[in-house]
Design a protein around this motif. Sequence first.
Motif, PDB file in Angstrom:
ATOM      1  N   LEU A  86     -57.274  44.889  64.093  1.00  0.00           N
ATOM      2  CA  LEU A  86     -56.117  44.065  64.440  1.00  0.00           C
ATOM      3  C   LEU A  86     -56.363  42.568  64.328  1.00  0.00           C
ATOM      4  O   LEU A  86     -55.469  41.780  64.612  1.00  0.00           O
ATOM      5  CB  LEU A  86     -55.649  44.408  65.859  1.00  0.00           C
ATOM      6  N   TRP A  87     -57.565  42.169  63.929  1.00  0.00           N
ATOM      7  CA  TRP A  87     -57.887  40.749  63.812  1.00  0.00           C
ATOM      8  C   TRP A  87     -57.010  40.126  62.723  1.00  0.00           C
ATOM      9  O   TRP A  87     -56.911  40.659  61.617  1.00  0.00           O
ATOM     10  CB  TRP A  87     -59.352  40.595  63.445  1.00  0.00           C
ATOM     11  N   PRO A  88     -56.350  39.002  62.988  1.00  0.00           N
ATOM     12  CA  PRO A  88     -55.434  38.408  62.001  1.00  0.00           C
ATOM     13  C   PRO A  88     -56.100  38.069  60.664  1.00  0.00           C
ATOM     14  O   PRO A  88     -55.445  38.133  59.617  1.00  0.00           O
ATOM     15  CB  PRO A  88     -54.941  37.140  62.690  1.00  0.00           C
ATOM     16  N   LYS A  89     -57.356  37.742  60.671  1.00  0.00           N
ATOM     17  CA  LYS A  89     -58.056  37.379  59.445  1.00  0.00           C
ATOM     18  C   LYS A  89     -58.142  38.562  58.468  1.00  0.00           C
ATOM     19  O   LYS A  89     -58.193  38.373  57.251  1.00  0.00           O
ATOM     20  CB  LYS A  89     -59.460  36.888  59.799  1.00  0.00           C
ATOM     21  N   ASN A  90     -58.145  39.787  58.982  1.00  0.00           N
ATOM     22  CA  ASN A  90     -58.301  40.976  58.151  1.00  0.00           C
ATOM     23  C   ASN A  90     -56.976  41.537  57.640  1.00  0.00           C
ATOM     24  O   ASN A  90     -56.974  42.507  56.890  1.00  0.00           O
ATOM     25  CB  ASN A  90     -59.030  42.068  58.929  1.00  0.00           C
ATOM     26  N   GLN A  91     -55.849  40.948  58.024  1.00  0.00           N
ATOM     27  CA  GLN A  91     -54.555  41.503  57.667  1.00  0.00           C
ATOM     28  C   GLN A  91     -54.346  41.536  56.154  1.00  0.00           C
ATOM     29  O   GLN A  91     -53.869  42.542  55.615  1.00  0.00           O
ATOM     30  CB  GLN A  91     -53.435  40.714  58.324  1.00  0.00           C
ATOM     31  N   LYS A  92     -54.720  40.486  55.455  1.00  0.00           N
ATOM     32  CA  LYS A  92     -54.536  40.439  54.006  1.00  0.00           C
ATOM     33  C   LYS A  92     -55.338  41.548  53.318  1.00  0.00           C
ATOM     34  O   LYS A  92     -54.852  42.211  52.401  1.00  0.00           O
ATOM     35  CB  LYS A  92     -54.955  39.072  53.480  1.00  0.00           C
TER      36      LYS A  92
ATOM     37  N   ASP B 183     -53.588  44.886  54.059  1.00  0.00           N
ATOM     38  CA  ASP B 183     -52.337  44.993  53.314  1.00  0.00           C
ATOM     39  C   ASP B 183     -52.610  45.324  51.848  1.00  0.00           C
ATOM     40  O   ASP B 183     -51.905  46.137  51.248  1.00  0.00           O
ATOM     41  CB  ASP B 183     -51.539  43.693  53.412  1.00  0.00           C
TER      42      ASP B 183
END
Length: 53
Positions: free
Chosen positions: A29-35, A38
């Motif tokens: 859930l870490w924002p840095k890993n979202q890309k 996705d």
Amino acid sequence: MYETLSSFAQTGGLIYFVAIFGAVLAYALWPKNQKKFDKAASLPLSDREPGDE
């Protein structure tokens, strides 16, 4: 003696697995890993190979 050792091992194992679960959840859930996630999620729908960018 056995009951005490068994209880300690069960409690320690529970704490260990909860900590591992929390670390995996934080990573996912870490924002840095979202890309990255996705991109991996859309990969099966893509006609391009995984190495192509």
